[in-house]
Structures are given as structure tokens and as C-alpha cells.
Design an enzyme around this catalytic site. Structure first.
Site, PDB file in Angstrom:
ATOM      1  CB  ALA A 330      -1.588  -0.081   1.065  1.00 39.44           C
ATOM      2  CB  SER A 331       0.132   4.509   1.255  1.00 34.40           C
ATOM      3  OG  SER A 331      -0.459   4.884   0.455  1.00 34.40           O
ATOM      4  CB  THR A 332       4.259   1.667   3.907  1.00 33.17           C
ATOM      5  OG1 THR A 332       4.105   0.562   2.531  1.00 33.17           O
ATOM      6  CG2 THR A 332       3.204   1.365   4.896  1.00 33.17           C
ATOM      7  CB  ILE A 333       6.084   1.756  -1.592  1.00 38.13           C
ATOM      8  CG1 ILE A 333       4.774   1.995  -2.262  1.00 38.13           C
ATOM      9  CG2 ILE A 333       6.000   0.298  -1.310  1.00 38.13           C
ATOM     10  CD1 ILE A 333       4.588   2.306  -3.663  1.00 38.13           C
TER      11      ILE A 333
END
Length: 730
Positions: A330-333
Site C-alpha cells: 500500500a502507501s508505505t512504499i
């Protein structure tokens, strides 16, 4: 009548006959005596050593001595795995006249259930009959006393005392430490093939999973021997010589008991995982997967009922979520993807794009939505990370292309083994054009790249990989190797197990790393940052990135409503972060399954972990005693049992409802002279496009995998779909 004359004996002839017989007898005696002397010479001179050894073999026995297994401690010297004395009831099959009758008689003295008896007879068939086999292990003091009184009545039956493993903190360290168990046939063959079976002559247990298995050779030690003289009944008369066993080396971990307790407390009853590590050397400080299980169950011999409960649990406690759980990151990357975009020249620090609340590919009418319906206005890389603007990263991913993204992310650590010192690990999946061609027999499309831009689609990673790639970012491209174990301690030296970082990514402009790191700092501290609420008042300069991963696909035009869907279909909350910003000491990754938004559910868990780490030692609360820990473990075990019973009841009720529906929909007998209607009933409205979960026969090392299809190289226990166009608010 004339009397018959008696012939006079021929003394000369008789003397000659006698002499001949005497000579033959003498020769035979001499020959036999010669054979006897020759045989004595063979026995006493030629084969002296052989028969002397045989004689000693009848009189002297070589008894192997089991080495004490090395202890395991946390980084502060707290004992996590110890050796405790236990008693077991054992039988030597060749010394027991009637094995079945003897077992029945023993079962009248102490409780030996049917399952234990079956396991015993099964092992009797697999082992050699002169080997001692345990009928019941871990006897109580009362059972030992009862058997000791009656033992003289049974030949070939003994009470044995030995040391076995005990894990005083129960399920707290299970997925890191693992556990030991009885050596099975497959493992014994492996020991023979590796020529190590002699070292296990007196050992019954071996490391099965975790650190116990990874460092088995060092923890096990070296077998010893004892020469004893025995009588004709096999009883030991005296000890002639002894070569002591060498104990295994003690293992000190980088894990911290206090942090581990905090992770367990922070997750509560939520399914999820917490991993905290030192980005400077890869030392893992906290490593907790929830729910867990008590490893002592396996050491002491788990019952079939308890094992089936763990195996069939929908919570998958046997799965190590940190290294085996696969999730789209998800958006952690986004911070790392931002570095890739800056390095490739796709964007600059000043690049701004308009965000109307959606993104469209050229010549494609379908929109990819942002989590803000009205959009974020004009967005640069800082705003894109701080407010987790999907539109910015849709555009960035499309312009970069999957080839550059996959190359950069693979170097960072996605889609590859981490090198952690346990064997139970999934590599995840960093998708490429070639992968999709092989796996799905399809070409890679622009829509696939769009999904990759926000860490969704075919991308799968473990929580450990999320932590490690964050460490790669803050280390300006240097990749660390995570280590649960810090060093071995023996009499000679302390052997360090930590490895130096390896430069994996070299960039043209080092400032690109600083830009993403600054954006992560603002995410946790600046107004509007998705993690600011969780870190208000922090004194240690935190930085991080939130993420929220969809578990099921929500149809276009529908709004996500957590209350309206099954709890296990709700979004997974994620967070990766580090502190302090300018000189990072810790990196933490948190996944809370089916909890909702990452900012409101995962980031607070990371805050608890960081608060504890940065609290001065003098101000930290005292750790609970072993008695308090034992009470906590009993309560957790009771809660787990109640939860599993509830799952079983729900499953039974659902099966009953299915059976009832089937009975109601079965075609009824049609009376003669009438025709049966062939009109099918109207289909019920579908609110989601979820695929049915596929549960495999064996426990699989994947949970909540959220992709459109199961990825290669994984054994997904649950396969679910994930939206291609629904953005999520972090």
C-alpha cells in the site's frame, strides 16, 4: 554225541589287532589334541583382540551421554529458553514379554490415554526393539511416586530423568524462538545423510522451527560417552571411564523483553504484527506476530485436539505474519517510489501536478480515484507523501514504467529473501512484465502500473520487507541483513552474528534520499500529515508513512462501509517509521489486519513501541515477574480457547444453514401429468466482487493475501481480491 572242540585263541593275531587299534586311537587322539591346540592358538593369539573386544562387549557397555542444550537469552540477559528436568515412563520392547499387557497394567496405575498408547505402539514399529521408548513423558511427582513403588513388578520398564526445553514466556517469543520436538524419521535420515547421527545418539529432540532450528548445531552441543561394567542381567556394576558431553553454546538475542511485551500489549486481540529493528546493524529489537501459540505444547507433545484447533483456526496462529504474511504494501512504499522518481528524472523536487480527485490514463475514460473526492489541488512530492495523494503516484508510476520501478524496488529489498536467521520466510512478489507473462499468460498493461504506484495490484511484501526497505531508504541505499540473534557465548569467545550493511543502491544525487526522509518527518509531525495524530507530543523527532490496504474489491460507484461488510474483509492498517529523524536508531513496521486506516490504527501501535524505546531506563516500569507472566499466558490461552470454540460453533451453524438451504432448493417430485418449471430464481444482488477464499489442507505461511490472483512462489492460505480503482484514505 561227540563234544565239539573249542579252538585255542591265536594270541599273536589278537596282539597284533590290539596294537593296530591302539595305534589308530593314539593317532586320532594326537590329531584331535592338535586341532584343539590349533583352535586355542587361534582364539588366544591370532584372534585375541577380536574375542577380547567381544568379551568386553558382554561385560562393558558404551552409554551415550546427551549434551545440555544451550540456553537462549534476550539482549539484557533475561532467560527465554531454559532446560528443565522431567521424568518419563519408558519401555525397552525386547525386554518386555507381553507389550500390550504391560501397557494395560501400567495404565491402571497412572493415566495413559488412548492417544498416548497409540503413539507409543506406532513408535515401537519404527524404532529398534532394543531402544528405550517413552510411553508417557512429563510425569507429575505423584505419578513418579506411584510408579516407583510398583516398578519392580515390570521387567524392561524404567523411570528416566532428563532435561527438556521450557519457554517461560509462552507465546510471547514463539515465532522468533520456535521450539524443539521429537526427532522424526525424516529428520533422522537427514542426520544420517549429513553424518551427524552419532552426535544425536542420546538426543531425542531437535529444533523444529525458528531460531531453535536455524542454530541447531551450535545449540545442541557434542555427545559424550560413558563406559560401564554390567552383569549378566544388564545392570550397571561400576563406571570404568567417562567422556563428558559438551554443552551447546548459549545464544544471546538482539530482542528485548520489554519491547516484546509492549508489542503484545499494543496489538491486544487484533491480528497483526510488529517488527522493530536497528537500521545501523540489522539487530531485531521486537518481533511479534499475533495471535501466537504456546511452544511448550509442542515440546511436551501436543494432543491431536489442540493441534487441530491451531491448524484449522481462521486466525492462523501457526503462521509467522512478520516473515510469511504477504500483503500489498500500500502507501508505505510512496517515499521509496518518490526517491526512484527523483533519481530517474521523472520528477523533481519542484514538480507539481493537479489533483482533481482522480487520475485518467491518456485515451482512457475510466478514472482511478484519489481518497479525497475533491482532490488535493496542485501536489508536489512532499504533499504527495505527507497527505498520501494517490493521484501524484498514479502519474509518477505511469511515467516511470514498471521496468524502472521493479528494478529499483528489488534492489531495495522487495521480492527477495531478507536473510533473517530463521528458515520460515516468504520472498513476496515484486511483479514485472516477465512475471505476468509467465504467470497469467498476459502482457503487462498501463493499468497494472497504476496500481503498483500506490503499492497495490500484484505487489506482495512481508512486514519485515517493509521495515527493511525503509531502513534502506534512511541508510541512503545501504541494505541491512536482519538478525534475531546477536552472539553465541561459550568458554572460548563470543561470536558476533550481526552483519555489516551492504550498499545496494547508488544514486546520482544523494539529496533525493533526504527529500523523501523529510517528507516522512512531516508526515508524522506537520499539520495535515496522515500520522501526525499518532505522534502528537513525541519528544524523539519521529518520521513515518501510513498505509491502508484493501482486502476485497469494492464495485465502482460504491462507498466503502466497514460496518456493512464482514470483519475479515475490512481494510488492513499499515505503518512504517523511524526515529530520530537525523540519526535513526530504530525502524518499525506495523500491520494490523482488518482494523481500518493506517494513520488511526497502525501508527498508534508504532508510537507505543517508540515511546518505550526512547524512555530512559530509570523511568521505564518494572517488568512483570515470571509468576505474573504465567498468569497472563493462562488468561491468553483461555481467551484463545474460547475464541476457537466460537469459530467452531459459527462454522457448524453455517454448515447447518447451507444444508437447510440445499434441502429447500432440491427439486421436488413432479406429479404425473404435470411439467416442472425450468425458470431459475432471480439472482441475489451482489454488493462486492470478492472471490471465495481458498483454504488449503495444510497450514500455509500466508495470511490476508490481497491480490487479484494468488501469486507464484506463495502458498496462500486465503486468496482474496483487491480493488484496481478504489483509492483508500490512509
Amino acid at each position: 554225541m561227540r563234544k565239539r572242540r573249542i579252538a585255542i585263541a591265536d594270541h599273536v593275531a589278537e596282539a597284533l589287532l590290539f596294537n593296530r587299534r591302539l595305534l589308530v586311537a593314539f593317532v586320532m587322539v594326537v590329531l584331535l589334541f592338535g586341532v584343539l591346540l590349533l583352535n586355542l592358538y587361534q582364539l588366544q593369539v591370532v584372534k585375541y583382540e577380536e574375542y577380547s573386544t567381544r568379551a568386553d562387549g558382554n561385560r562393558i557397555k558404551l552409554v551415550p551421554l546427551s549434551p545440555n542444550r544451550g540456553m537462549i537469552y534476550d539482549r539484557n540477559g533475561v532467560l527465554l529458553a531454559e532446560n528443565r528436568p522431567v521424568h518419563s515412563l519408558e519401555l525397552v520392547p525386547e525386554q518386555v514379554k507381553d507389550l500390550a499387557q504391560t501397557v494395560q497394567e501400567l495404565a491402571k496405575l497412572i493415566v495413559i490415554d488412548e492417544e498416548q498408547q497409540q503413539a507409543f505402539f506406532k513408535e515401537v514399529k519404527q524404532q529398534r526393539r532394543f531402544k528405550s521408548i517413552a510411553l508417557k513423558e512429563h510425569l507429575t511427582e505423584q505419578e513418579v511416586a506411584i510408579l516407583a513403588v510398583h516398578l519392580h513388578q515390570f521387567s524392561g520398564v524404567t523411570l528416566e530423568a532428563r532435561l527438556t526445553r521450557n519457554y517461560p514466556y509462552g507465546d510471547l517469543f514463539t515465532h522468533a524462538l520456535g521450539y524443539i520436538g521429537k526427532i522424526n524419521e525424516k529428520e533422522y535420515k537427514q542426520l544420517e545423510e549429513s553424518q551427524q547421527s552419532a552426535n544425536y545418539a542420546a538426543t531425542r529432540d531437535i529444533g523444529k522451527v525458528g531460531l531453535e532450528k536455524f542454530y541447531e548445531s551450535q545449540l545442541h552441543g557434542t555427545v559424550g560417552y560413558q563406559e560401564v561394567e554390567v552383569n549378566s542381567r544388564g545392570r550397571v556394576i561400576r563406571t570404568l571411564r567417562e567422556q563428558p558431553a559438551i554443552s551447546g553454546d548459549d545464544l544471546y538475542l538482539s530482542l528485548d523483553l520489554g519491547l516484546q511485551l509492549k508489542a503484545q500489549e499494543a496489538l491486544g486481540e487484533n491480528r497483526g504484527s510488529v517488527v522493530m529493528l536497528d537500521p545501523r546493524d540489522g539487530a531485531v529489537l521486537a518481533f511479534y506476530s499475533n495471535p501466537s501459540y504456546n511452544p511448550n505444547l509442542f515440546v511436551h507433545g501436543i494432543s491431536g485436539k489442540n493441534y487441530r484447533m491451531l491448524l484449522n483456526s481462521p486466525d492462523r496462529p501457526l503462521v509467522n505474519r512478520i516473515t510469511q504474511g504477504l500483503f500489498p504494501p500500500a502507501s508505505t512504499i510512496k517515499p521509496l517510489l518518490g526517491v526512484a522518481g527523483l533519481e530517474n528524472g521523472t520528477v523533481t523536487e519542484q514538480t507539481r501536478i493537479p489533483d482533481p480527485g482522480f487520475y485518467r490514463l491518456p485515451n482512457v475514460s475510466r478514472p482511478w480515484r484519489d481518497h479525497l473526492k475533491w482532490g488535493h489541488g496542485y501536489v508536489d512530492i512532499y504533499t504527495g507523501i505527507i497527505k498520501s495523494c494517490d493521484t501524484y503516484f498514479y502519474d509518477l508510476a505511469y511515467k516511470m514504467g514498471i521496468d524502472k520501478i521493479a528494478d529499483f524496488m528489488t534492489k531495495a529489498g522487495f521480492g527477495r529473501p531478507s536473510g533473517i536467521d530463521i528458515h520460515e520466510e516468504n520472498e513476496g512478489n515484486m511483479p514485472t512484465r516477465e512475471w505476468k507473462k509467465i504467470k497469467h499468460k498476459q502482457n503487462w498493461g498501463p493499468g497494472d502500473t497504476i496500481n503498483i504506484g500506490i503499492g497495490q495490484g500484484y505487489w506482495q511484501a512481508t512486514p519485515l520487507q517493509m521495515a527493511l526497505t525503509t531502513a534502506t531508504l534512511i541508510n541512503t541505499g545501504a541494505r541491512i541483513t536482519p538478525r534475531l540473534a546477536r552472539n553465541f557465548h561459550n568458554q572460548q569467545q563470543d561470536q558476533s552474528l550481526l552483519l555489516a550493511p551492504e550498499q545496494a543502491i547508488t544514486v546520482v544525487d544523494p539529496n533525493n534520499w533526504a527529500i523523501s526522509r523529510e517528507a516522512m518527518r512531516r508526515t508524522a509531525q506537520q499539520e495535515g500529515g496522515t500520522a501526525r495524530g499518532a505522534f502528537l507530543g513525541a519528544t524523539y523527532d519521529p518520521a513515518g508513512k501510513t498505509g491502508t490496504q484493501q482486502v476485497i474489491n469494492i464495485a465502482a460507484g460504491q462507498k466503502y462501509n466497514a460496518k456493512a461488510i464482514n470483519e475479515r474483509h475490512r481494510d488492513n492498517a499499515m505503518f512504517v517509521g523511524y526515529a530520530p529523524h537525523h540519526n535513526p536508531e530504530v525502524v518499525v513496521a506495523v500491520v494490523v489486519e482488518n482494523a481500518g486506516g493506517g494513520g488511526s490504527n497502525a501508527a498508534p501501535v508504532a508510537r507505543i513501541m517508540m515511546d518505550h524505546y526512547f524512555t530512559p531506563a530509570a523511568e521505564k516500569p518494572a517488568l512483570p515477574t515470571l509468576a505474573e507472566i504465567a498468569l497472563m499466558q493462562e488468561q491468553r490461552a483461555a481467551q484463545m480457547l474460547a475464541r476457537e470454540q466460537r469459530y467452531a460453533e459459527e462454522k457448524a451453524a453455517e454448515e447447518a444453514r447451507k444444508l437447510k438451504r440445499q434441502q429447500q432448493t432440491e427439486p421436488q417430485a413432479v406429479p404425473a401429468g404435470t411439467t416442472e418449471s425450468t425458470t431459475a430464481p432471480a439472482a441475489a444482488p451482489v454488493t462486492t466482487t470478492e472471490k471465495p477464499a481458498t483454504i488449503q489442507d495444510q497450514p500455509q505461511p500466508v495470511v490476508n493475501g490481497s491480490t487479484t490472483e494468488q501469486q507464484p512462489g506463495t502458498n496462500s492460505a486465503l486468496t482474496q481480491t483487491q480493488s484496481e480503482d478504489n483509492s483508500i484514505d490512509d
